[in-house]
Design a protein around this motif. Structure first.
Motif, PDB file in Angstrom:
ATOM      1  N   UNK A  95       0.827  -1.203   0.000  1.00 42.57           N
ATOM      2  CA  UNK A  95       0.000   0.000   0.000  1.00 42.57           C
ATOM      3  C   UNK A  95       0.862   1.253   0.000  1.00 42.57           C
ATOM      4  N   UNK A  96       0.321   2.313  -0.555  1.00 42.26           N
ATOM      5  CA  UNK A  96       1.019   3.598  -0.580  1.00 42.26           C
ATOM      6  C   UNK A  96       1.399   4.019   0.830  1.00 42.26           C
ATOM      7  N   UNK A  97       2.608   4.572   0.967  1.00 46.11           N
ATOM      8  CA  UNK A  97       3.061   5.069   2.258  1.00 46.11           C
ATOM      9  C   UNK A  97       3.646   4.027   3.183  1.00 46.11           C
ATOM     10  N   UNK A  98       3.687   2.756   2.755  1.00 46.16           N
ATOM     11  CA  UNK A  98       4.241   1.691   3.597  1.00 46.16           C
ATOM     12  C   UNK A  98       5.737   1.557   3.348  1.00 46.16           C
ATOM     13  N   UNK A  99       6.579   1.766   4.360  1.00 48.07           N
ATOM     14  CA  UNK A  99       8.022   1.592   4.165  1.00 48.07           C
ATOM     15  C   UNK A  99       8.320   0.176   3.678  1.00 48.07           C
ATOM     16  N   UNK A 100       9.215   0.034   2.724  1.00 46.96           N
ATOM     17  CA  UNK A 100       9.482  -1.293   2.191  1.00 46.96           C
ATOM     18  C   UNK A 100      10.842  -1.359   1.514  1.00 46.96           C
ATOM     19  N   UNK A 101      11.256  -2.577   1.349  1.00 46.09           N
ATOM     20  CA  UNK A 101      12.451  -2.898   0.562  1.00 46.09           C
ATOM     21  C   UNK A 101      12.176  -4.235  -0.121  1.00 46.09           C
ATOM     22  N   UNK A 102      12.385  -4.290  -1.428  1.00 47.12           N
ATOM     23  CA  UNK A 102      12.260  -5.577  -2.107  1.00 47.12           C
ATOM     24  C   UNK A 102      13.411  -5.751  -3.085  1.00 47.12           C
ATOM     25  N   UNK A 103      13.736  -7.014  -3.354  1.00 46.01           N
ATOM     26  CA  UNK A 103      14.849  -7.293  -4.248  1.00 46.01           C
ATOM     27  C   UNK A 103      14.747  -8.700  -4.799  1.00 46.01           C
TER      28      UNK A 103
END
Length: 297
Positions: A95-103
């Motif tokens: 969702x918008x505004x959710x801190x994240x990291x993907x790889x």
């Protein structure tokens, strides 16, 4: 804690075969004020095949919500709720505004179809899908249908940035989100059949020849084991099945258009019209011209 953006390797030259479109932000702002696109608006869309070293880190989240469909390989996503694995046949929703990291996975990098979406109706769609910070990954019973819609979005947005294009892309995104809700499977309990997943991949790319090795790799099987399971599931060898998919598309074009045999041959993946006609006759016991002349319906 989500790491800073420079904690993930970049991909300066992109990926061979990648496709991507990003709307200029003034166009986004205008479209979000328009009644026809304010509910669901695609702002960014793309396809990254075997995206080695691909990654993104947004400590403060993105302005838009993110949908990533993994077609092959695997990756990970770190959210405030923890680290989540993403595999072929699954979708990741943030969702918008959710801190994240993907790889992408280092050894088996994912192939992904993705889009960013904004608008007043997006949160409602995500709620219907059941995507949350705690459960951002869902399994898909028929991932190829969603992938086909994302491909439609890319094709539309590759044309131009007119309102008609944005409306068409929004419609395809709405349909994709609806399918995610209707077709979702609980990751913890459902197992996606790797053979069926590759069959659906072929159905969505019928004009492109895909090697047995590529399909076996997508399924995580040896070529011999994959070939045996494929024949058991379809009754055909891999290459013959692809030929028959191409012929199905050719029949549709012969029935519904006035295009030349040569043009149809090229569209369904045969640069040589004579070879196409021989293959068509082998399967249908008549030439493409003879088939077209028969009354049907």
């Amino acid at each position: 804690m989500i790491p800073e953006p420079n904690a993930i390797p970049r991909f300066p030259d992109g990926f061979p075969g990648q496709r991507m479109r990003v709307l200029p932000r003034p166009v986004v702002a205008e479209a979000l004020r328009a009644p026809t696109t304010s509910h669901v608006l695609v702002t960014d869309v793309g396809f990254f095949p075997r995206a080695s070293s691909h990654g993104r880190a947004r400590p403060h989240g993105a302005r838009q919500s993110i949908v990533i469909v993994c077609a092959a390989g695997r990756g990970t996503c770190e959210l405030p709720s923890g680290t989540h694995q993403v595999r072929a046949g699954q979708a990741l929703l943030i969702s918008a505004g959710t801190p994240h990291r993907y790889e992408a996975d280092e050894h088996d990098p994912w192939t992904i179809w993705w889009f960013h979406v904004a608008g007043s109706g997006v949160a409602e769609h995500f709620a219907t899908i059941g995507a949350t910070v705690d459960q951002p990954v869902i399994g898909l019973g028929d991932p190829q249908r969603v992938i086909a819609l994302i491909d439609t979005i890319i094709r539309r947005m590759e044309r131009d940035e007119t309102m008609s294009t944005l409306v068409a892309a929004s419609g395809a995104a709405w349909h994709a989100l609806a399918l995610l809700a209707a077709d979702r499977r609980t990751v913890a309990h459902d197992t996606i059949d790797p053979i069926e997943a590759t069959i659906e991949h072929l159905r969505g790319a019928s004009s492109t020849r895909v090697s047995v090795g590529e399909l076996a790799g997508m399924a995580g099987l040896s070529e011999s084991h994959y070939t045996a399971l494929f024949r058991r599931a379809t009754g055909y060898g891999v290459l013959e099945f692809q030929t028959r998919l191409r012929m199905g598309l050719a029949r549709e074009l012969l029935d519904t258009t006035d295009r030349t045999i040569s043009s149809i041959a090229h569209q369904v993946g045969y640069p040589d019209p004579l070879y196409f006609s021989r293959q068509f006759r082998r399967i249908h016991a008549m030439s493409p011209s003879e088939y077209r002349s028969h009354d049907k319906g």
